[in-house]
Enzyme design. Sequence first.
Site, PDB file in Angstrom:
ATOM      1  CB  SER A 197      -0.950  -0.007   1.193  1.00 57.00           C
ATOM      2  OG  SER A 197      -0.218  -0.142   2.390  1.00 57.00           O
ATOM      3  CG  HIS A 219      -3.841  -0.916  -2.219  1.00 56.76           C
ATOM      4  ND1 HIS A 219      -4.415   0.322  -2.212  1.00 56.76           N
ATOM      5  CD2 HIS A 219      -3.564  -1.201  -0.930  1.00 56.76           C
ATOM      6  CE1 HIS A 219      -4.475   0.786  -0.981  1.00 56.76           C
ATOM      7  NE2 HIS A 219      -3.964  -0.127  -0.183  1.00 56.76           N
ATOM      8  CE  LYS A 268      -7.631   0.459   0.632  1.00 57.74           C
ATOM      9  NZ  LYS A 268      -7.603   1.617   1.493  1.00 57.74           N
TER      10      LYS A 268
HETATM   11  C1  LIG Z   1      -3.446  -3.425   2.397  1.00 57.85           C
HETATM   12  C2  LIG Z   1      -4.694  -2.848   3.035  1.00 57.85           C
HETATM   13  N1  LIG Z   1      -5.587  -3.689   3.587  1.00 57.85           N
HETATM   14  C3  LIG Z   1      -6.708  -3.221   4.168  1.00 57.85           C
HETATM   15  C4  LIG Z   1      -6.995  -1.882   4.217  1.00 57.85           C
HETATM   16  C5  LIG Z   1      -8.265  -1.441   4.883  1.00 57.85           C
HETATM   17  O1  LIG Z   1      -9.159  -0.922   3.974  1.00 57.85           O
HETATM   18  P1  LIG Z   1     -10.677  -0.629   4.386  1.00 57.85           P
HETATM   19  O2  LIG Z   1     -10.626   0.214   5.598  1.00 57.85           O
HETATM   20  O3  LIG Z   1     -11.261   0.052   3.202  1.00 57.85           O
HETATM   21  O4  LIG Z   1     -11.329  -1.944   4.633  1.00 57.85           O
HETATM   22  C6  LIG Z   1      -6.100  -0.973   3.668  1.00 57.85           C
HETATM   23  C7  LIG Z   1      -6.403   0.471   3.700  1.00 57.85           C
HETATM   24  O5  LIG Z   1      -5.700   1.310   3.250  1.00 57.85           O
HETATM   25  C8  LIG Z   1      -4.914  -1.462   3.055  1.00 57.85           C
HETATM   26  O6  LIG Z   1      -4.014  -0.623   2.504  1.00 57.85           O
END
Ligand SMILES: Cc1ncc(COP(=O)(O)O)c(C=O)c1O
Length: 243
Positions: free
Chosen positions: A29, A57, A89
């Site tokens: 990320s 991502h 995302k």
């Molecule tokens: C690798 C990864 N997993 C999970 C998440 C969590 O995303 P969300 O809060 O949209 O579920 C993020 C958020 O940036 C992330 O970068």
Amino acid sequence: MHRDVAALEQRLQDCSAPQKLIATDGVFSMDGDVAPLRELTQLAQRYRAWLLVDDAHGLGVLGAGGRGSLEHFGLTGDDAPVLMATLGKALGTFGAFVAGSEALIETLIQSARSYIYTTALPPVVAEATRAALRLVQEEPWRREHLQALVARFKRGAGQLGLNVLSSDTPIQPLVVGAAPRALELSQQLESHGILVGAIRPPTVPQGTARLRITLSAVHREEHVDRLLDALATVFAAGECARG
Ligand SMILES: Cc1ncc(COP(=O)(O)O)c(C=O)c1O
């Protein structure tokens, strides 16, 4: 030990636990590069470990069908017994999912505390997610356009001599070093009408604060050019200030 397959193998060799789990992002990320999933699946087989891929991502962005990092490498769900991703995302809605065998999913439903004690996704969000999935399946031109934007940005950044990390995904981090510098550059870009987050420690290691440039399929070529012009201006101003 970012993308360090040898270090992972060493850990697996040293690990005597009866159940082992390798957990990785599909697309990292804060760096934008992709996990070496082929090598990880081989290690998982060799050491009888489970592989969990968080494809937050990658989903909707990578792979010919937008299925994410696994598809990008020609792998399937069988190669990663635990596949998770968020819906917030590329899909543009909210929430997340875990995909896996019936036994895995049933176990999570029965015993995952955060699942049991959380209100279910509102139906309207589920329906919006279905609509987003249809776009992912039926409009591959969005991914092609996005890849063209990434290539255009990388070409331009290279011409400007900017220190962009090696990434082929829409996450294009520009490492600037000190946290205050990243913040200052982010604010200057904002004054040019461009939103680029400043990512600082502890989210990234000390000394590697960065501008996290994130391209999207709704951007157009002229947006990328505007971004490059603005980067050229703010970096040139910084050089003058230092000189
Ligand atoms: C690798 C990864 N997993 C999970 C998440 C969590 O995303 P969300 O809060 O949209 O579920 C993020 C958020 O940036 C992330 O970068």
